[in-house]
Design a protein around this motif. Structure first.
Motif, short mmCIF file in Angstrom:
data_model
loop_
_atom_site.label_atom_id
_atom_site.label_comp_id
_atom_site.label_asym_id
_atom_site.label_seq_id
_atom_site.Cartn_x
_atom_site.Cartn_y
_atom_site.Cartn_z
N LEU A 197 0.81 -1.16 0.00
CA LEU A 197 0.05 0.06 0.01
C LEU A 197 0.87 1.27 -0.04
O LEU A 197 0.60 2.34 -0.65
CB LEU A 197 -0.86 0.06 1.20
N VAL A 204 -6.75 0.16 -1.72
CA VAL A 204 -7.08 -1.25 -0.98
C VAL A 204 -8.19 -2.14 -1.71
O VAL A 204 -7.75 -3.38 -1.75
CB VAL A 204 -7.81 -0.85 0.42
N GLU A 276 -11.43 -5.54 2.76
CA GLU A 276 -11.08 -4.41 2.89
C GLU A 276 -11.21 -4.03 4.41
O GLU A 276 -10.38 -3.21 5.34
CB GLU A 276 -11.70 -3.09 1.99
N ILE A 279 -8.46 -5.34 6.61
CA ILE A 279 -7.18 -4.64 6.80
C ILE A 279 -7.24 -3.31 7.35
O ILE A 279 -6.41 -2.75 8.19
CB ILE A 279 -7.03 -4.25 5.04
N ASN A 280 -8.56 -2.67 7.28
CA ASN A 280 -8.97 -1.40 8.34
C ASN A 280 -8.65 -1.80 9.56
O ASN A 280 -7.82 -1.13 10.42
CB ASN A 280 -9.94 -0.55 7.86
N PRO A 297 -6.03 2.42 4.80
CA PRO A 297 -5.17 2.18 3.53
C PRO A 297 -5.07 3.40 2.64
O PRO A 297 -3.76 3.76 2.01
CB PRO A 297 -6.15 1.34 3.00
N ARG A 301 -1.82 5.11 0.72
CA ARG A 301 -1.73 5.76 -0.57
C ARG A 301 -1.55 7.33 -0.84
O ARG A 301 -0.76 7.69 -1.52
CB ARG A 301 -3.52 5.38 -1.12
#
Length: 354
Positions: A197, A204, A276, A279-280, A297, A301
């Motif tokens: 990332l 993401v 997603e 991942i958060n 994410p 970025r």
């Protein structure tokens, strides 16, 4: 787009279409050739909120539900109703039955950006209804507000990203044995998620769709499936290749994976494609340990986009690397020179002598 993700989105879209009236369903289906499935799902969400408002606040007909609405029911909607809808979006409550069968109430609010998106959805809807049913557009004179003053949100520098990765790769202290085992099992996966990332700037949604065959370590490239399904080749910085090479070997050694997710690069603990949301949650956990403010994410970025622009000064390269179709978004949100770059350039500034 990967097959298992396509199936997931198809199921989600079909579920939401069943909750809309026929005219709204026909409208969504008419967009199939011109929009991505994620955009159509977002339109369904917006229309569900709008039609619920119309049913409960304008029509006030307890004998109907949203599915039962007809074009005639919304034929007399006026500009004032749309303005009332925008006010309603400031703070509204939705009541629904949870998957466990319980009645749940949840409150929501919309930022200006959220309101703008819903007005854009309604304009597209009423353009369709004008062509097919002769309805006038009550949103015609509603101005979409654009905040020209862009506030650059938080980003991380290289040291903070390295610290985040270092914490993940180390053994946690002060936690239970069960938590230590869980952390040890997933730490290489989590570290490579953060590295990808923050060192490639992918979204993401693009990251979770990655499959093992998408990564070509020897060539230093990988295939990204962009929004809308287009694919392109991107480059892996040398700094993360050795981490990713080790992770790929570990990932390929996991054999008992459910068939739809057999090639997924990042797996959940239950051996399905990582989401997603997961991942958060992971980023929240480790950012808290390091003592960083909220890291998402998009924070990573944004960190990549701003660092790339500051190192190169190349707006087109930065836009291409982020997958932006034009440089305008890049310019507004990422092309902010840092203090070091400003000092270097302005310290040598002089008027040219002709």
């Amino acid at each position: 787009m990967k097959k298992d993700i396509e199936i997931k989105y198809d199921i989600e879209l079909n579920r939401r279409l069943k909750e809309l009236p026929d005219f709204a369903t026909d409208f969504i289906l008419s967009l199939e050739d011109s929009t991505s499935i994620r955009t159509r799902i977002a339109y369904c969400k917006d229309l569900s909120i709008y039609l619920r408002f119309i049913l409960n606040e304008v029509i006030i007909n307890p004998t109907k539900d949203i599915v039962g609405l007809s074009v005639d029911d919304i034929r007399d909607i006026e500009e004032k109703d749309i303005r009332n809808f925008l006010s309603y979006l400031n703070d509204y409550t939705v009541e629904y039955v949870s998957t466990g069968g319980n009645m749940v109430k949840q409150s929501y609010s919309n930022s200006q950006q959220g309101k703008n998106r819903k007005i854009a959805t309604l304009r597209t809807l009423y353009s369709y209804l004008l062509r097919h049913y002769g309805l006038t557009d009550p949103t015609k004179y509603i101005n979409i507000k654009i905040n020209e003053k862009v506030e650059i949100k938080n980003s991380l520098d290289g040291k903070e990203i390295d610290e985040l990765v270092k914490i993940i790769l180390s053994d946690l202290s002060g936690v239970s044995e069960r938590q230590k085992l869980f952390h040890k099992k997933l730490k290489y996966r989590n570290a490579n998620i953060i590295l990808l990332l923050s060192y490639t700037g992918i979204r993401v949604s693009e990251l979770v769709s990655l499959d093992i065959p998408d990564i070509d370590i020897d060539a230093g490239t990988f295939v990204i499936t962009r929004k809308g399904g287009d694919q392109e080749i991107a480059y892996l910085p040398e700094e993360i290749i050795f981490h990713l090479r080790d992770y790929l070997e570990q990932r390929k050694s996991i054999l008992d994976v459910n068939l739809p997710y057999r090639n997924a690069l990042f797996l959940s603990n239950r051996k399905s494609r990582l989401s997603e949301r997961q991942i958060n949650t992971m980023l929240d956990k480790y950012a808290s340990i390091v003592g960083l403010t909220k890291v998402t994410p998009h924070t990573l970025r944004r960190s990549f986009g701003m660092a790339l622009y500051n190192q190169t000064g190349d707006i087109q390269l930065t836009a291409d690397s982020l997958g932006h179709s034009t440089t305008e978004t890049t310019r507004r949100y990422y092309a902010k020179p840092n203090e070091e770059r400003k000092k270097k350039i302005l310290g040598k500034f002089a008027y040219s002598q002709e």
